[in-house]
Design an enzyme around this catalytic site. Structure first.
Site, PDB file in Angstrom:
ATOM      1  N   ARG A  76      15.575  11.868  37.485  1.00  0.00           N
ATOM      2  CA  ARG A  76      16.900  11.871  36.867  1.00  0.00           C
ATOM      3  C   ARG A  76      16.755  12.353  35.426  1.00  0.00           C
ATOM      4  NH1 ARG A  76      19.818   7.423  33.879  1.00  0.00           N
ATOM      5  NH2 ARG A  76      21.970   8.116  33.811  1.00  0.00           N
ATOM      6  N   HIS A 120      25.024  12.818  28.986  1.00  0.00           N
ATOM      7  CA  HIS A 120      24.296  11.640  28.486  1.00  0.00           C
ATOM      8  C   HIS A 120      24.422  11.638  26.961  1.00  0.00           C
ATOM      9  CE1 HIS A 120      21.009   8.602  29.741  1.00  0.00           C
ATOM     10  NE2 HIS A 120      21.286   8.338  28.467  1.00  0.00           N
ATOM     11  N   GLU A 165      26.849   5.786  31.338  1.00  0.00           N
ATOM     12  CA  GLU A 165      27.332   4.640  30.565  1.00  0.00           C
ATOM     13  C   GLU A 165      28.549   4.944  29.678  1.00  0.00           C
ATOM     14  OE1 GLU A 165      24.154   2.672  28.507  1.00  0.00           O
ATOM     15  OE2 GLU A 165      23.026   2.286  30.341  1.00  0.00           O
ATOM     16  N   ASN A 288      22.834   0.938  35.756  1.00  0.00           N
ATOM     17  CA  ASN A 288      21.773   0.773  34.757  1.00  0.00           C
ATOM     18  C   ASN A 288      21.671  -0.710  34.433  1.00  0.00           C
ATOM     19  OD1 ASN A 288      21.534   3.518  34.686  1.00  0.00           O
ATOM     20  ND2 ASN A 288      22.261   3.785  32.587  1.00  0.00           N
ATOM     21  N   TYR A 290      19.304  -3.849  32.532  1.00  0.00           N
ATOM     22  CA  TYR A 290      18.177  -4.293  31.698  1.00  0.00           C
ATOM     23  C   TYR A 290      18.123  -5.805  31.517  1.00  0.00           C
ATOM     24  CZ  TYR A 290      17.475   0.599  30.575  1.00  0.00           C
ATOM     25  OH  TYR A 290      17.225   1.940  30.676  1.00  0.00           O
ATOM     26  N   GLU A 359      18.681   3.177  36.033  1.00  0.00           N
ATOM     27  CA  GLU A 359      17.798   2.834  34.910  1.00  0.00           C
ATOM     28  C   GLU A 359      17.411   1.374  35.006  1.00  0.00           C
ATOM     29  OE1 GLU A 359      19.187   3.662  30.918  1.00  0.00           O
ATOM     30  OE2 GLU A 359      19.963   5.616  31.529  1.00  0.00           O
TER      31      GLU A 359
HETATM   32  C1  FCB Z   1      20.548   2.959  28.154  1.00  0.00           C
HETATM   33  C2  FCB Z   1      20.616   4.454  27.965  1.00  0.00           C
HETATM   34  C3  FCB Z   1      19.279   5.140  27.962  1.00  0.00           C
HETATM   35  C4  FCB Z   1      18.214   4.325  27.251  1.00  0.00           C
HETATM   36  C5  FCB Z   1      18.224   2.895  27.709  1.00  0.00           C
HETATM   37  C6  FCB Z   1      17.170   2.031  27.080  1.00  0.00           C
HETATM   38  O1  FCB Z   1      21.686   2.375  27.622  1.00  0.00           O
HETATM   39  O2  FCB Z   1      21.389   5.028  29.010  1.00  0.00           O
HETATM   40  O3  FCB Z   1      19.458   6.422  27.420  1.00  0.00           O
HETATM   41  O4  FCB Z   1      18.325   4.454  25.898  1.00  0.00           O
HETATM   42  O5  FCB Z   1      19.473   2.321  27.516  1.00  0.00           O
END
Ligand code: FCB
Length: 455
Positions: A76, A120, A165, A288, A290, A359
């Site tokens: 990607r 992006h 995002e 995405n 985290y 992500e």
């Molecule tokens: C996301 C972004 C990516 C990267 C990660 C850590 O929000 O899409 O570009 O910076 O965080």
């Protein structure tokens, strides 16, 4: 960890143009909002910019060879609109198209599926000068740009992802001052929400008109999963998630979103046809993920509303509480269960689309070590642990019925982490910024074995 994912499950890694390419003045590229923002004193940590980044505009062959060595099924990456449409006159820049064609064709030679993100965050500065995402003209310009890229790359692209995002591209960028262009308008960011939704639909239509159903269509969102007070979670879900997903997937904004933003936004910028345009069939929803947030309702009144900068306009009566550890180098909490919960919840609400984790990854304080024989290594056991636990959570969601078809680790290599510049390392490949030398971290080697052991 045993790899019990199905044979056709797609493993990949992800990057984004401004974070890796550098070469900002080469081959006809025009400035983007991130060039302007990162060159504004005080805007980024240590004044870092993407001028050089990981120099991948020149080292793309080496980077794609890394991918081949890793054995991924897909990659990607994003296409930089400033390289393709460097002026407002609508004439494409052949050198920009040539660059991405080389990447796509090399990936195909390796048997790696190209997964393209069209936007992006690197909006051409000339569009920002005309109002950026606050001006609907931007949405149409993105549609035209998507058509140009589709004409050249067509069905060689496996998946076309319109936006990365939109929450960040609107609230963090126009509502707050954290990301480019950093206008800090608070509720003034809502037009950007609508224009991003519109741009998504116009891009899907533009590409589909050319490519038909030979490629897949998608959009990628961060869907912040909040824990805590139910009212606060519901409010944030409306503002952060449903403000995008309902127009794109249902063709309408939730009435409750209008209700909770009453007094700060009249939504009169929604024009007839916007929702029909935004609402296009897609195949895949990119997630995405985290970490999670913890929230509560405060005693502050919701009205009168905030007018100053805000990452979440319409949520002035919500408190963000500290999260339980452990935390990553970003200060984000590690919560694999949050990934499982996010996938289950999103699938429950939008069962018609496949999900892909576009992500997931971790920033660590990586140390490059030089062995006695001169070889180099990075022992990032914490990142391997993070990935193992998140892969396990994803597998559980798959087993529990979520149509999850792929997983992209952020990121192939350390890169320009937006506001944080080069201070935060997310890569599974270490980059020595003084020499641009790449070193595979232990997590790279772990991921390579994990992919190879599938089935
Ligand atoms: C996301 C972004 C990516 C990267 C990660 C850590 O929000 O899409 O570009 O910076 O965080």
């Amino acid at each position: 960890m045993e790899n019990t994912f199905p044979k056709d499950f797609v493993f990949g890694t992800a990057t984004a143009a401004y974070q890796i390419e550098g070469a900002v003045n080469e081959d006809g590229r025009c400035p983007s909002i991130w060039d302007t923002f990162s060159h504004t004193p005080g805007a980024t940590f240590a004044g870092d910019t993407g001028d050089v980044a990981t120099d991948s505009y020149h080292r793309w062959r080496e980077d794609l060879a890394l991918l081949n060595d890793l054995g991924v099924d897909a990659y990607r990456f994003s296409i930089a609109m400033p390289r393709i449409m460097p002026t407002p006159n609508g004439i494409p820049n052949a050198k920009g198209l040539d660059f991405y064609e080389r990447i796509v064709d090399t990936l195909l030679e390796y048997g790696i599926k190209p997964v393209v993100t069209l936007y992006h965050w690197d909006l051409p500065q000339y569009l920002e000068d005309a109002g950026g995402w606050l001006n609907r003209v931007t949405s149409y310009a993105l549609g035209d740009y998507a058509a140009v890229v589709a004409k050249r790359l067509g069905d060689r692209v496996d998946t076309w992802t319109t936006l990365n995002e939109p929450w960040c591209a609107s609230y963090l960028s126009y509502g707050a001052k954290e990301q480019a262009p950093g206008l800090g308008l608070g509720p003034g960011a809502f037009p950007a929400v609508n224009h991003l939704n519109l741009a998504h639909g116009l891009m899907v239509q533009a590409v589909r008109d050319i490519v038909g159903d030979k490629s897949k269509y998608s959009v990628t969102l961060n869907m912040p999963f909040n824990r805590g007070d139910a009212d606060a979670c519901h409010r944030l879900d409306l503002i952060a998630n449903r403000a995008f997903l309902d127009p794109m997937l249902r063709g309408r904004y939730p009435d409750e979103l209008f209700a909770i933003t009453k007094g700060i936004c009249d939504w009169s910028f929604i024009q007839p046809g916007d929702l029909e345009n935004a609402h296009q069939p897609i195949d895949v929803l990119g997630v995405n993920y985290y970490s999670t947030n913890r929230v509560a309702m405060s005693d502050r009144p919701q009205f009168p509303q905030e007018t100053g900068p805000s990452t979440c306009p319409g949520a002035s009566d919500i408190d963000w509480l500290p999260t339980d550890g452990p935390h990553t180098d970003m200060g984000w909490n590690i919560d694999p269960q949050g990934l499982y919960d996010t996938l289950m919840r999103v699938h429950d609400r939008y069962p018609e689309v496949d999900l892909v984790i576009t992500e997931n990854g971790m920033a660590c304080r990586d140390q490059l070590v030089v062995n006695e024989d001169g070889t180099k290594a990075v022992h990032d056991a914490d990142r391997i642990d993070y990935l193992e636990r998140h892969f396990a959570a994803a597998k559980r969601a798959l087993d529990d019925g979520v149509p999850l078809s792929g997983y992209f680790v952020w990121s192939l290599l350390d890169n320009f982490e937006w506001y944080f510049g080069y201070a935060k390392r997310f890569g599974i490949t270490y980059v020595d910024y003084a020499t641009q030398e790449r070193t595979k971290k232990d997590s790279f080697l772990w991921y390579r074995d994990f992919i190879a052991s599938r089935g």
